[in-house]
Design a protein around this motif. Sequence first.
Motif, PDB file in Angstrom:
ATOM      1  N   PRO A 166       4.844   8.653   2.038  1.00  0.00           N
ATOM      2  CA  PRO A 166       3.799   9.419   0.392  1.00  0.00           C
ATOM      3  C   PRO A 166       2.635  10.050   1.061  1.00  0.00           C
ATOM      4  CG  PRO A 166       3.909   7.470   0.565  1.00  0.00           C
ATOM      5  CD  PRO A 166       4.793   7.132   1.710  1.00  0.00           C
ATOM      6  N   LEU A 167       2.899  10.605   2.077  1.00  0.00           N
ATOM      7  CA  LEU A 167       1.623  11.090   3.032  1.00  0.00           C
ATOM      8  C   LEU A 167       2.318  12.460   2.578  1.00  0.00           C
ATOM      9  CD1 LEU A 167      -0.632  11.266   4.708  1.00  0.00           C
ATOM     10  CD2 LEU A 167       0.875  10.822   7.415  1.00  0.00           C
ATOM     11  N   GLY A 220       1.097  -1.077   0.160  1.00  0.00           N
ATOM     12  CA  GLY A 220      -0.022   0.278   0.098  1.00  0.00           C
ATOM     13  C   GLY A 220       0.895   1.198  -0.400  1.00  0.00           C
ATOM     14  N   HIS A 221       2.110   1.133   0.824  1.00  0.00           N
ATOM     15  CA  HIS A 221       2.833   1.849   0.872  1.00  0.00           C
ATOM     16  C   HIS A 221       3.028   2.352  -0.890  1.00  0.00           C
ATOM     17  CE1 HIS A 221       7.384   3.156   0.881  1.00  0.00           C
ATOM     18  NE2 HIS A 221       6.821   4.236   1.676  1.00  0.00           N
ATOM     19  N   ASP A 239       3.436   6.815   6.632  1.00  0.00           N
ATOM     20  CA  ASP A 239       4.588   7.697   7.498  1.00  0.00           C
ATOM     21  C   ASP A 239       4.832   7.057   7.987  1.00  0.00           C
ATOM     22  OD1 ASP A 239       5.332   9.490   9.428  1.00  0.00           O
ATOM     23  OD2 ASP A 239       3.548   9.904  10.700  1.00  0.00           O
ATOM     24  N   LEU A 240       5.965   7.046   7.671  1.00  0.00           N
ATOM     25  CA  LEU A 240       6.678   6.098   8.078  1.00  0.00           C
ATOM     26  C   LEU A 240       7.617   6.092   9.418  1.00  0.00           C
ATOM     27  CD1 LEU A 240       9.114   5.137   4.538  1.00  0.00           C
ATOM     28  CD2 LEU A 240       6.894   3.532   5.841  1.00  0.00           C
ATOM     29  N   ARG A 241       7.276   7.199  10.056  1.00  0.00           N
ATOM     30  CA  ARG A 241       8.293   7.617  11.318  1.00  0.00           C
ATOM     31  C   ARG A 241       8.173   7.049  12.323  1.00  0.00           C
ATOM     32  NH1 ARG A 241       6.742  13.715  11.384  1.00  0.00           N
ATOM     33  NH2 ARG A 241       4.648  13.002  10.746  1.00  0.00           N
ATOM     34  N   PRO A 242       7.185   6.404  12.547  1.00  0.00           N
ATOM     35  CA  PRO A 242       6.427   5.496  14.089  1.00  0.00           C
ATOM     36  C   PRO A 242       6.913   4.278  13.743  1.00  0.00           C
ATOM     37  CG  PRO A 242       4.544   6.622  13.285  1.00  0.00           C
ATOM     38  CD  PRO A 242       5.187   6.426  11.740  1.00  0.00           C
ATOM     39  N   LEU A 243       7.517   3.733  12.568  1.00  0.00           N
ATOM     40  CA  LEU A 243       8.592   2.536  12.306  1.00  0.00           C
ATOM     41  C   LEU A 243       9.938   2.703  12.500  1.00  0.00           C
ATOM     42  CD1 LEU A 243       7.615   1.627   9.139  1.00  0.00           C
ATOM     43  CD2 LEU A 243       6.500   0.741  11.158  1.00  0.00           C
TER      44      LEU A 243
END
Length: 265
Positions: A189-190, A141-142, A164-168
């Motif tokens: 991509p957000l 999906g990303h 949003d990849l920051r939480p990972l």
Amino acid sequence: MTGKSRPDLEAGYNNRAACPDHPAVMARWKADAEVARAAYPPTVLRYGPGPRETIDLFEAGPGAPVVAFIHGGYWQALDPSWFSWIAPPLLAHGISVAIPGYDLCPQVTLAAIVDQMRTATALLTERAGTPPVLVGHSAGGHLAACLLSEGRAERGVSISGVFDLRPLLHTSINTALRLDADEAVRLSPLGWTVPEGAILDCIVGGIETAEFIRQSQTMAQTWGAGGANTPFEALPDLNHFTVLDPLGDPNSELVRRIVDLALSA
């Protein structure tokens, strides 16, 4: 990004831990895929020199519209052979199905995977004369959203996507991804250009973790405000793995939605 603690983020993104039934679901995927491949042997297209740079193509017939399914696995697991079972329900509607593979982290970077999907999508577009409808699950999906943002496709469905990849950065998932703070922002991509007029359905399982539901809701709201068509839906009683179950039913609302997108392309 949320202000959650590291343990909360780990719980929010560790889907295998959150879904104790995942081994049985994945075993079903594999068994159903083998049945599908025996009934509908795919053509294998090569879009690059690497052993994973291939596309399983299930063709419905000359000139048929194409749906490309980008698989998940947190950019570090699985391959197209797990998901051949997605093809028969769409073939029944006259829709060809392409399932691209890609290299996995940590052997390559996430940026390299995005590049691979750009190349694979370009090949499918060249062959068909029009971009495919993109359907991606989780990490897929990303990747679908990245391609839509860049105008490489105009219609897509993200199922349990991560935008949003920051939480990972604060989870065990990043052990293989090896993202730093700048890369996490750059590859989310957000925050990319909103493709005005494009369609991205943001689908999530109704009993997924709050973080995954939030990711899809936030993406739908953010891109929707920027001019994209981004309906959000939480499918009742489905988790991060069983959320794909409707793709196995040619009469499900999700399959019919994808068919409609493909036929209107």
